[in-house]
Design a protein around this motif. Sequence first.
Motif, PDB file in Angstrom:
ATOM      1  N   PHE A 129       0.775   6.473 -25.380  1.00  0.00           N
ATOM      2  CA  PHE A 129      -0.318   7.298 -25.876  1.00  0.00           C
ATOM      3  C   PHE A 129      -1.642   6.550 -25.986  1.00  0.00           C
ATOM      4  CE2 PHE A 129       2.027   5.376 -29.322  1.00  0.00           C
ATOM      5  CZ  PHE A 129       1.021   4.744 -30.036  1.00  0.00           C
ATOM      6  N   ASN A 130      -1.681   5.287 -25.594  1.00  0.00           N
ATOM      7  CA  ASN A 130      -2.863   4.470 -25.815  1.00  0.00           C
ATOM      8  C   ASN A 130      -3.287   3.852 -24.486  1.00  0.00           C
ATOM      9  OD1 ASN A 130      -4.824   3.421 -27.442  1.00  0.00           O
ATOM     10  ND2 ASN A 130      -3.499   1.987 -28.522  1.00  0.00           N
ATOM     11  N   TYR A 131      -4.258   4.460 -23.807  1.00  0.00           N
ATOM     12  CA  TYR A 131      -4.666   4.008 -22.488  1.00  0.00           C
ATOM     13  C   TYR A 131      -6.098   4.437 -22.199  1.00  0.00           C
ATOM     14  CZ  TYR A 131      -3.583   8.842 -21.423  1.00  0.00           C
ATOM     15  OH  TYR A 131      -3.547  10.209 -21.449  1.00  0.00           O
ATOM     16  N   THR A 132      -6.681   3.824 -21.187  1.00  0.00           N
ATOM     17  CA  THR A 132      -7.997   4.244 -20.711  1.00  0.00           C
ATOM     18  C   THR A 132      -7.907   4.518 -19.218  1.00  0.00           C
ATOM     19  OG1 THR A 132      -8.704   1.980 -20.241  1.00  0.00           O
ATOM     20  CG2 THR A 132      -9.217   2.850 -22.440  1.00  0.00           C
ATOM     21  N   VAL A 133      -8.824   5.359 -18.727  1.00  0.00           N
ATOM     22  CA  VAL A 133      -8.906   5.672 -17.304  1.00  0.00           C
ATOM     23  C   VAL A 133     -10.348   5.469 -16.863  1.00  0.00           C
ATOM     24  CG1 VAL A 133      -8.639   7.456 -15.530  1.00  0.00           C
ATOM     25  CG2 VAL A 133      -7.062   7.383 -17.467  1.00  0.00           C
ATOM     26  N   ALA A 165     -15.581  11.835 -21.172  1.00  0.00           N
ATOM     27  CA  ALA A 165     -14.364  12.216 -21.911  1.00  0.00           C
ATOM     28  C   ALA A 165     -13.142  11.461 -21.429  1.00  0.00           C
ATOM     29  CB  ALA A 165     -14.099  13.711 -21.842  1.00  0.00           C
ATOM     30  N   GLY A 166     -12.133  11.466 -22.271  1.00  0.00           N
ATOM     31  CA  GLY A 166     -10.872  10.820 -21.942  1.00  0.00           C
ATOM     32  C   GLY A 166      -9.901  11.811 -21.339  1.00  0.00           C
ATOM     33  N   PHE A 167      -8.839  11.280 -20.815  1.00  0.00           N
ATOM     34  CA  PHE A 167      -7.800  12.117 -20.220  1.00  0.00           C
ATOM     35  C   PHE A 167      -6.602  12.155 -21.148  1.00  0.00           C
ATOM     36  CE2 PHE A 167     -10.436  10.785 -16.718  1.00  0.00           C
ATOM     37  CZ  PHE A 167     -10.565  11.952 -15.976  1.00  0.00           C
ATOM     38  N   SER A 168      -6.022  13.332 -21.329  1.00  0.00           N
ATOM     39  CA  SER A 168      -4.882  13.472 -22.228  1.00  0.00           C
ATOM     40  C   SER A 168      -3.570  13.135 -21.550  1.00  0.00           C
ATOM     41  CB  SER A 168      -4.815  14.892 -22.788  1.00  0.00           C
ATOM     42  OG  SER A 168      -4.602  15.811 -21.730  1.00  0.00           O
ATOM     43  N   ASP A 169      -3.525  13.226 -20.218  1.00  0.00           N
ATOM     44  CA  ASP A 169      -2.297  12.950 -19.474  1.00  0.00           C
ATOM     45  C   ASP A 169      -2.623  12.229 -18.178  1.00  0.00           C
ATOM     46  OD1 ASP A 169      -1.799  15.377 -21.127  1.00  0.00           O
ATOM     47  OD2 ASP A 169       0.214  15.185 -20.316  1.00  0.00           O
ATOM     48  N   VAL A 170      -1.795  11.267 -17.839  1.00  0.00           N
ATOM     49  CA  VAL A 170      -1.808  10.615 -16.533  1.00  0.00           C
ATOM     50  C   VAL A 170      -0.366  10.633 -16.060  1.00  0.00           C
ATOM     51  CG1 VAL A 170      -2.222   8.485 -15.253  1.00  0.00           C
ATOM     52  CG2 VAL A 170      -3.728   9.098 -17.151  1.00  0.00           C
ATOM     53  N   SER A 171      -0.106  11.241 -14.899  1.00  0.00           N
ATOM     54  CA  SER A 171       1.269  11.287 -14.403  1.00  0.00           C
ATOM     55  C   SER A 171       1.286  11.063 -12.899  1.00  0.00           C
ATOM     56  CB  SER A 171       1.915  12.639 -14.739  1.00  0.00           C
ATOM     57  OG  SER A 171       1.203  13.696 -14.126  1.00  0.00           O
ATOM     58  N   GLY A 172       2.433  10.646 -12.402  1.00  0.00           N
ATOM     59  CA  GLY A 172       2.608  10.461 -10.971  1.00  0.00           C
ATOM     60  C   GLY A 172       2.394   9.046 -10.479  1.00  0.00           C
ATOM     61  N   LEU A 173       2.345   8.067 -11.380  1.00  0.00           N
ATOM     62  CA  LEU A 173       2.199   6.677 -10.941  1.00  0.00           C
ATOM     63  C   LEU A 173       3.526   6.248 -10.322  1.00  0.00           C
ATOM     64  CD1 LEU A 173       0.376   5.171 -14.043  1.00  0.00           C
ATOM     65  CD2 LEU A 173      -0.607   5.544 -11.780  1.00  0.00           C
ATOM     66  N   VAL A 220      -1.316  11.258  -8.030  1.00  0.00           N
ATOM     67  CA  VAL A 220      -1.515  11.017  -9.457  1.00  0.00           C
ATOM     68  C   VAL A 220      -2.297  12.181 -10.035  1.00  0.00           C
ATOM     69  CG1 VAL A 220      -2.610   9.504 -11.158  1.00  0.00           C
ATOM     70  CG2 VAL A 220      -1.410   8.521  -9.197  1.00  0.00           C
ATOM     71  N   THR A 221      -1.846  12.686 -11.171  1.00  0.00           N
ATOM     72  CA  THR A 221      -2.487  13.818 -11.822  1.00  0.00           C
ATOM     73  C   THR A 221      -3.120  13.385 -13.137  1.00  0.00           C
ATOM     74  OG1 THR A 221      -0.875  15.318 -10.827  1.00  0.00           O
ATOM     75  CG2 THR A 221      -2.122  16.154 -12.716  1.00  0.00           C
ATOM     76  N   LEU A 222      -4.384  13.744 -13.320  1.00  0.00           N
ATOM     77  CA  LEU A 222      -5.123  13.486 -14.556  1.00  0.00           C
ATOM     78  C   LEU A 222      -5.430  14.823 -15.207  1.00  0.00           C
ATOM     79  CD1 LEU A 222      -7.776  10.978 -13.130  1.00  0.00           C
ATOM     80  CD2 LEU A 222      -5.593  10.416 -14.197  1.00  0.00           C
ATOM     81  N   LYS A 223      -5.240  14.917 -16.518  1.00  0.00           N
ATOM     82  CA  LYS A 223      -5.552  16.149 -17.254  1.00  0.00           C
ATOM     83  C   LYS A 223      -6.490  15.809 -18.400  1.00  0.00           C
ATOM     84  CE  LYS A 223      -1.103  18.332 -16.362  1.00  0.00           C
ATOM     85  NZ  LYS A 223       0.104  18.872 -16.981  1.00  0.00           N
ATOM     86  N   MET A 278      -7.768  23.323 -20.438  1.00  0.00           N
ATOM     87  CA  MET A 278      -7.525  22.051 -19.755  1.00  0.00           C
ATOM     88  C   MET A 278      -7.874  22.160 -18.281  1.00  0.00           C
ATOM     89  SD  MET A 278      -6.187  20.009 -22.074  1.00  0.00           S
ATOM     90  CE  MET A 278      -5.308  18.737 -21.186  1.00  0.00           C
ATOM     91  N   GLU A 279      -8.416  21.072 -17.734  1.00  0.00           N
ATOM     92  CA  GLU A 279      -8.594  20.975 -16.295  1.00  0.00           C
ATOM     93  C   GLU A 279      -7.715  19.846 -15.785  1.00  0.00           C
ATOM     94  OE1 GLU A 279     -12.532  19.955 -14.923  1.00  0.00           O
ATOM     95  OE2 GLU A 279     -12.859  18.599 -16.595  1.00  0.00           O
ATOM     96  N   GLU A 280      -7.353  19.933 -14.515  1.00  0.00           N
ATOM     97  CA  GLU A 280      -6.417  18.989 -13.932  1.00  0.00           C
ATOM     98  C   GLU A 280      -6.970  18.517 -12.591  1.00  0.00           C
ATOM     99  OE1 GLU A 280      -2.114  19.829 -12.074  1.00  0.00           O
ATOM    100  OE2 GLU A 280      -2.247  20.204 -14.226  1.00  0.00           O
TER     101      GLU A 280
END
Length: 149
Positions: free
Chosen positions: A12-16, A28-36, A67-70, A136-138
């Motif tokens: 839960f603690n990351y930066t993009v 703004a920050g991203f709430s989800d990063v998936s697909g790495l 990779v998906t960013l939300k 939310m946008e993705e």
Amino acid sequence: MATMRDNPYGAFNYTVSLGEGDEASVVAGFSDVSGLGNEQNYSEYRNGNEKFNTVRKIPNTFKNDDVTLKRGLIGSTDLFEWIKRVREGVYEPRQVTVTLLDEARQPVATFRLRNAQPKKWTGPTLAAKGGGEVAMEELQLVHEGIDFQ
């Protein structure tokens, strides 16, 4: 930078970061990063005089997962502007960096996506049900490899 410890890090603690200089102006920050991830492909090969009656697996190419960013929709058009430029034929790959932080917000692992480009943008699902959901946008990215540090 990767630091070994007994307890796993929280997810839960990351930066993009979406590039450097002007490219890093994403608000703004991203709430989800998936697909790495990535997947290695193998070729099967067997000599006619092999001792065992099985094929060998020889590594060849590999493919990278998208990779998906939300993030919550905040009125900023920065992601959409990047997609629009790419759609209009501008070649604008970026180095996207996802940095995992420890409890003291110190970097402990970094994932760098080489030559990342937008593949798909999905806007928010809007419903007048009176619920408390966030719009939310993705953004789905393609890339040419992940470097881990």
